[in-house]
Design an enzyme around this catalytic site. Structure first.
Site, PDB file in Angstrom:
ATOM      1  N   GLU A 197      -3.066   6.331  -5.193  1.00 32.46           N
ATOM      2  CA  GLU A 197      -2.897   5.262  -4.206  1.00 32.46           C
ATOM      3  C   GLU A 197      -2.853   3.928  -4.928  1.00 32.46           C
ATOM      4  OE1 GLU A 197      -5.482   5.407  -0.836  1.00 32.46           O
ATOM      5  OE2 GLU A 197      -4.738   3.497  -0.031  1.00 32.46           O
ATOM      6  N   TYR A 238     -11.614  10.997   1.165  1.00 34.79           N
ATOM      7  CA  TYR A 238     -11.319  10.759  -0.252  1.00 34.79           C
ATOM      8  C   TYR A 238     -12.461  11.317  -1.102  1.00 34.79           C
ATOM      9  CZ  TYR A 238      -8.102   6.785   0.866  1.00 34.79           C
ATOM     10  OH  TYR A 238      -7.089   5.973   1.319  1.00 34.79           O
ATOM     11  N   TYR A 254      -7.485  13.848  -1.621  1.00 36.58           N
ATOM     12  CA  TYR A 254      -7.296  13.036  -0.412  1.00 36.58           C
ATOM     13  C   TYR A 254      -6.768  13.924   0.709  1.00 36.58           C
ATOM     14  CZ  TYR A 254      -4.702   9.661   2.531  1.00 36.58           C
ATOM     15  OH  TYR A 254      -4.212   8.926   3.576  1.00 36.58           O
ATOM     16  N   ASN A 257       0.841  -1.202   0.000  1.00 33.51           N
ATOM     17  CA  ASN A 257       0.000   0.000   0.000  1.00 33.51           C
ATOM     18  C   ASN A 257       0.874   1.250   0.000  1.00 33.51           C
ATOM     19  OD1 ASN A 257      -2.537   1.353   2.279  1.00 33.51           O
ATOM     20  ND2 ASN A 257      -2.392   1.558   0.094  1.00 33.51           N
ATOM     21  N   GLU A 301      -9.831  10.543   7.708  1.00 32.27           N
ATOM     22  CA  GLU A 301      -9.146  10.403   6.417  1.00 32.27           C
ATOM     23  C   GLU A 301     -10.226  10.497   5.348  1.00 32.27           C
ATOM     24  OE1 GLU A 301      -7.604   6.432   5.586  1.00 32.27           O
ATOM     25  OE2 GLU A 301      -5.851   7.299   4.600  1.00 32.27           O
TER      26      GLU A 301
END
Ligand SMILES: *[C@@H]1O[C@H](CO)[C@@H](O)[C@H](O)[C@H]1NC(C)=O
Length: 216
Positions: free
Chosen positions: A201, A112, A101, A68, A110
């Site tokens: 990502e 998005y 993001y 990741n 967090e």
């Protein structure tokens, strides 16, 4: 920090004989500013990721067999700004996202605004909370929870807020305020803004992207 300064000097010294493309300088994982933009390059260490900051709000990233990573350029702090971007993304068939993001603190969130995702829809298994129309598209709104996962405050448990564009694209304008307002109407409250980037990502995948972000 010393390492990245040394790399920048090498890149500048070689620029006189190098093509403009080689002005992109390889950047170590971490955060900082580059050409007036904030950048963040995070990886959990799996596989290999090469992230290069370029002129203004541009960057490129190539990844291979990662677990990741998240990387990109933008601003710190995040805000209800109009974010525009263009570029290319080679990961439409693997697990990857192109998103606005960012993070907030108190609460730790967090978030998005997903412009495109590849083989995995990040809202899989979650309940849609609503939709928001913005920038000639419709985005689905979701909330998910991360338990004991990496964050800007270390390993923590926190919510993720999502707007996921139904018709994918790579390039355009994202009116961030529309998403923040729609999230608030759905009961999703952000905290104090930390960074906000146009992120690439990758999760258990290989691919590449070349992106340029700007405000307005
Ligand atoms: C973004 O668009 C500008 C203007 O057309 C172009 O010069 C630049 O190369 C593009 N950036 C990327 C990463 O494709």
């Amino acid at each position: 920090m010393i390492g990245s300064i040394a790399l920048a000097v090498v890149a500048a010294a070689s620029a006189a004989i190098a093509s403009p493309l080689e002005l992109f300088k390889r950047t170590s994982p971490g955060t900082g500013t580059d050409n007036g933009f904030y950048y963040s390059f995070w990886t959990d260490g799996g596989g290999s990721v090469t992230y290069n900051n370029g002129p203004a709000g541009s960057y490129d990233v190539t990844w291979s067999n990662v677990n990741n990573f998240v990387a990109g350029k933008g601003w710190n702090p995040g805000a209800e700004r109009v974010v525009s971007y263009n570029g290319t993304w080679s990961a439409a068939n693997v697990n990857s996202y192109i998103s606005v993001y960012g993070w907030t603190r108190s609460p730790l969130i967090e978030y998005y605004i997903v412009e495109s995702f590849g083989s995995y829809n990040p809202s899989t298994g979650t309940q849609k909370l609503g939709t928001v129309e913005s920038d000639d598209g419709v985005y689905d709104i979701y909330k998910t929870q991360r338990v004991n996962q990496p964050s800007i405050e270390g390993t923590s448990t926190f919510d993720q807020f999502w707007s996921v564009r139904q018709a994918h694209r790579v390039g355009g304008t994202v009116t961030v305020k529309n998403h923040f307002d729609a999230w608030a109407k759905s009961g999703l409250k952000l905290g104090t803004h930390d960074y906000q980037i146009l992120a690439t990502e990758g999760y258990q995948s290989s691919g590449s992207a070349k992106i340029e972000v700007f405000e307005g």
